[in-house]
Design an enzyme around this catalytic site. Structure first.
Site, PDB file in Angstrom:
ATOM      1  N   HIS A  93       0.842  -1.189   0.000  1.00 39.69           N
ATOM      2  CA  HIS A  93       0.000   0.000   0.000  1.00 39.69           C
ATOM      3  C   HIS A  93       0.884   1.248   0.000  1.00 39.69           C
ATOM      4  CE1 HIS A  93       0.967  -0.545   4.251  1.00 39.69           C
ATOM      5  NE2 HIS A  93       0.626   0.713   4.470  1.00 39.69           N
ATOM      6  N   ASP A  95       0.484   5.116   1.757  1.00 42.96           N
ATOM      7  CA  ASP A  95      -0.311   5.652   2.853  1.00 42.96           C
ATOM      8  C   ASP A  95      -1.386   6.630   2.379  1.00 42.96           C
ATOM      9  OD1 ASP A  95       1.058   4.183   4.744  1.00 42.96           O
ATOM     10  OD2 ASP A  95       2.506   5.773   5.178  1.00 42.96           O
ATOM     11  N   HIS A 246       4.734   0.278   0.137  1.00 41.47           N
ATOM     12  CA  HIS A 246       5.465  -0.504   1.130  1.00 41.47           C
ATOM     13  C   HIS A 246       4.592  -1.615   1.697  1.00 41.47           C
ATOM     14  CE1 HIS A 246       3.543   2.817   3.325  1.00 41.47           C
ATOM     15  NE2 HIS A 246       3.491   2.023   4.375  1.00 41.47           N
ATOM     16  N   ARG A 261       4.211   6.546  13.963  1.00 47.10           N
ATOM     17  CA  ARG A 261       4.251   7.198  12.649  1.00 47.10           C
ATOM     18  C   ARG A 261       3.753   8.638  12.733  1.00 47.10           C
ATOM     19  NH1 ARG A 261       0.468   5.071   7.914  1.00 47.10           N
ATOM     20  NH2 ARG A 261      -0.856   6.800   8.578  1.00 47.10           N
TER      21      ARG A 261
END
Length: 274
Positions: A93, A95, A246, A261
């Site tokens: 995916h 983000d 990623h 994150r």
């Protein structure tokens, strides 16, 4: 001069000797950005960061947003705590592409990592586009794709949306993005589809669109475009969502993996001019 150590020919580098908690000068920040734009994901090992440090470092490269438009942020709005007890993002995916303005960049700090396993893979979608035959490049240049998450849309429909870019998220509709995105800083084109959130190609029957997407994903995830990074505690990864996707590998069983994150605000993707 930065101590930059490329990790593969296509993508990734470690930057050694930088304290991301320090008040770095503009020249150093500019040098990091230059490496980041070229290598697409950079890693800073041996860091000792709290949330304030991580947010402050991220803010030197762009506007820090809320941590996620839907996932809950129990500690503070900017921090997305990704704990393997709840979240294991073991799928390719990029983000937040299900939003009209996807995240520009993500900065992920390793707090707890398994003794073995729990690596993350990234691919260079700019290199993947460059390796397509020219007729395929021209074909993809004209395509648009729908990005959507039914799971998140259902949460939002039940009132579970967060504040995102300053506004409460009341409804989540499919976002339409070009299949080939032109990077706003480098001007270089990259494939901008991903298996996690790209659900269809516009103006094509589902069977044809899905076949094209499968072909692109098979191409994008070739080893030549990929890095697999083994985490150690206290590593900060910083990647460009405009030219990567990623995958967090779920191979560590009951061991714990905790990552923090922080996300930088992006712009609406622009395609190749017709």
């Amino acid at each position: 001069m930065l101590d930059v150590r490329p990790l593969t020919p296509a993508i990734g580098a470690e930057i050694r000797g930088i304290d991301c908690a320090a008040d770095l000068d503009d020249k150093t920040i500019d040098a990091i950005r230059e490496v980041w734009l070229e290598r697409l994901v950079v890693f800073f090992p041996d860091q000792h960061l709290d949330t304030d440090h991580q947010v402050a470092f991220a803010s030197r490269f762009g506007e820090v947003t809320e941590g996620h438009p839907v996932e809950k942020m129990p500690t503070r709005p900017e921090l997305h705590e990704i704990d393997s007890l709840k979240d294991r993002t073991n799928f390719w995916h990029t983000d937040i592409t299900f939003m009209k303005e996807p995240a520009m960049a993500s900065l992920l700090y390793s707090v707890v990592v398994p003794e073995a396993g729990g690596d993350t893979m990234w691919v260079n979608t700019r290199a993947a586009y460059a390796a397509l035959g020219e007729p395929l490049q021209r074909f993809c240049d004209g395509l648009k794709a729908f990005h959507f998450s039914e799971y998140y849309a259902n949460i939002v429909a039940e009132g579970g949306g967060n504040t995102w870019h300053g506004k409460k998220l009341e409804k989540l509709l499919p976002a339409v993005h070009p299949v080939v995105r032109v990077h706003p800083e480098t001007g270089q084109p990259a494939l901008f589809v991903n298996p996690g959130f790209t659900v269809a190609l516009a103006e094509l029957p589902a069977s044809q669109g899905n076949a094209i997407l499968r072909m692109l994903y098979d191409h994008m995830t070739q080893p030549e475009f990929l890095i697999r990074y083994k985490w150690a505690p206290g590593t900060l990864a910083f990647w460009d969502n405009r030219a990567t996707m990623h995958y967090g590998i779920d191979d560590y069983g009951a061991e714990r993996r905790v990552m923090n994150r922080v996300t930088l605000r992006g712009e609406r993707p622009a395609g190749v001019p017709s």
